[in-house]
Design a protein around this motif. Sequence first.
Motif, PDB file in Angstrom:
ATOM      1  N   LEU A  39       0.838  -1.207   0.000  1.00 49.13           N
ATOM      2  CA  LEU A  39       0.000   0.000   0.000  1.00 49.13           C
ATOM      3  C   LEU A  39       0.870   1.252   0.000  1.00 49.13           C
ATOM      4  O   LEU A  39       0.521   2.255  -0.621  1.00 49.13           O
ATOM      5  CB  LEU A  39      -0.940  -0.005   1.210  1.00 49.13           C
ATOM      6  CG  LEU A  39      -1.776  -1.276   1.406  1.00 49.13           C
ATOM      7  CD1 LEU A  39      -2.746  -1.085   2.565  1.00 49.13           C
ATOM      8  CD2 LEU A  39      -2.521  -1.644   0.135  1.00 49.13           C
ATOM      9  N   MET A  40       2.001   1.200   0.699  1.00 45.36           N
ATOM     10  CA  MET A  40       2.933   2.329   0.681  1.00 45.36           C
ATOM     11  C   MET A  40       3.445   2.566  -0.732  1.00 45.36           C
ATOM     12  O   MET A  40       3.804   3.684  -1.102  1.00 45.36           O
ATOM     13  CB  MET A  40       4.112   2.056   1.622  1.00 45.36           C
ATOM     14  CG  MET A  40       3.803   2.270   3.087  1.00 45.36           C
ATOM     15  SD  MET A  40       3.742   4.016   3.573  1.00 45.36           S
ATOM     16  CE  MET A  40       5.483   4.426   3.637  1.00 45.36           C
ATOM     17  N   ALA A  41       3.482   1.507  -1.535  1.00 48.12           N
ATOM     18  CA  ALA A  41       3.967   1.631  -2.908  1.00 48.12           C
ATOM     19  C   ALA A  41       2.893   2.155  -3.851  1.00 48.12           C
ATOM     20  O   ALA A  41       3.172   3.008  -4.703  1.00 48.12           O
ATOM     21  CB  ALA A  41       4.467   0.277  -3.395  1.00 48.12           C
ATOM     22  N   LYS A  42       1.658   1.672  -3.707  1.00 45.98           N
ATOM     23  CA  LYS A  42       0.667   1.938  -4.749  1.00 45.98           C
ATOM     24  C   LYS A  42      -0.685   2.461  -4.281  1.00 45.98           C
ATOM     25  O   LYS A  42      -1.504   2.846  -5.119  1.00 45.98           O
ATOM     26  CB  LYS A  42       0.432   0.656  -5.549  1.00 45.98           C
ATOM     27  CG  LYS A  42       1.649   0.171  -6.320  1.00 45.98           C
ATOM     28  CD  LYS A  42       1.316  -1.024  -7.191  1.00 45.98           C
ATOM     29  CE  LYS A  42       2.500  -1.465  -8.020  1.00 45.98           C
ATOM     30  NZ  LYS A  42       2.179  -2.609  -8.903  1.00 45.98           N
ATOM     31  N   LYS A  43      -0.958   2.464  -2.992  1.00 45.73           N
ATOM     32  CA  LYS A  43      -2.300   2.847  -2.546  1.00 45.73           C
ATOM     33  C   LYS A  43      -2.232   3.839  -1.398  1.00 45.73           C
ATOM     34  O   LYS A  43      -2.631   3.567  -0.276  1.00 45.73           O
ATOM     35  CB  LYS A  43      -3.109   1.600  -2.167  1.00 45.73           C
ATOM     36  CG  LYS A  43      -3.445   0.732  -3.375  1.00 45.73           C
ATOM     37  CD  LYS A  43      -4.322  -0.446  -3.004  1.00 45.73           C
ATOM     38  CE  LYS A  43      -4.708  -1.241  -4.249  1.00 45.73           C
ATOM     39  NZ  LYS A  43      -5.528  -2.432  -3.910  1.00 45.73           N
ATOM     40  N   ARG A  44      -1.732   5.019  -1.724  1.00 42.69           N
ATOM     41  CA  ARG A  44      -1.650   6.103  -0.758  1.00 42.69           C
ATOM     42  C   ARG A  44      -2.818   7.068  -0.972  1.00 42.69           C
ATOM     43  O   ARG A  44      -3.261   7.267  -2.100  1.00 42.69           O
ATOM     44  CB  ARG A  44      -0.316   6.836  -0.896  1.00 42.69           C
ATOM     45  CG  ARG A  44       0.894   5.912  -0.718  1.00 42.69           C
ATOM     46  CD  ARG A  44       2.194   6.674  -0.842  1.00 42.69           C
ATOM     47  NE  ARG A  44       2.357   7.318  -2.148  1.00 42.69           N
ATOM     48  CZ  ARG A  44       2.894   6.735  -3.210  1.00 42.69           C
ATOM     49  NH1 ARG A  44       3.295   5.467  -3.157  1.00 42.69           N
ATOM     50  NH2 ARG A  44       3.019   7.393  -4.339  1.00 42.69           N
ATOM     51  N   CYS A  45      -3.284   7.664   0.095  1.00 48.78           N
ATOM     52  CA  CYS A  45      -4.421   8.583  -0.028  1.00 48.78           C
ATOM     53  C   CYS A  45      -4.280   9.753   0.927  1.00 48.78           C
ATOM     54  O   CYS A  45      -3.467   9.733   1.864  1.00 48.78           O
ATOM     55  CB  CYS A  45      -5.742   7.847   0.227  1.00 48.78           C
ATOM     56  SG  CYS A  45      -5.945   7.204   1.907  1.00 48.78           S
TER      57      CYS A  45
END
Length: 222
Positions: A90-96
């Motif tokens: 998520l740190m690589a591709k799913k940050r918000c």
Amino acid sequence: MCGRYTMLADELEVLRTFDLEQDRIDNYGQSFNIAPGQNVLAIIHDGKKKRAGYLRWGLVPSWAEDEKIGYKMINARSETAHEKPSFKKLMAKKRCLIVADSFFEWQKNEHGKQPKRIRLKDRSLFAFAGLWDKWEQGGKELFTCTVLTKEANPFMQEIHHRMPIILPKDKEAEWILPQTENPASMHAFLKNIEVDDLDAYNVSTYVNTAKNNDEACVAPLA
């Protein structure tokens, strides 16, 4: 940690503040007392543009067997998120960005715990650094998120030993840019974040109950 916060801005202010191209935000609503398990306003970048919508607060990773894990994952420690299996991808591709205008923290004292409302001195609207994921099981689909936290800065240390990461205005877009897919790089990015000046005031223990959601939650104690 971050366990409660507020979002009182109107829809137009959110669209303008975060330079969103959309005309409206589906199911937009304000809240004096946002709690885990509720839907929260977040902004992602879909590869073409930023989009605002709602995610459920309490991360349910895509690999989880039971969605109830979300109640244990409302926060993620930024110091280790780039290494932990739950958060590394998520740190690589799913940050918000998780949109807020204040948060609550409880300060221990001789009488118990005193709730405080904490805000930025110079900005009425801001964003927590967050992670999100999509979970599917048995035909059910969930989009959920978690708030990244860090060791408290000098201001917050007197209230609590940890705090949510509030992104500086000029770092918000960089946090959600999809081109960066290196967890270690995003860890370094967060490590170098400096929090804007904060202020705080005491509020009633009325805010302790999640179902209470009105102006009394943010009213200063006399």
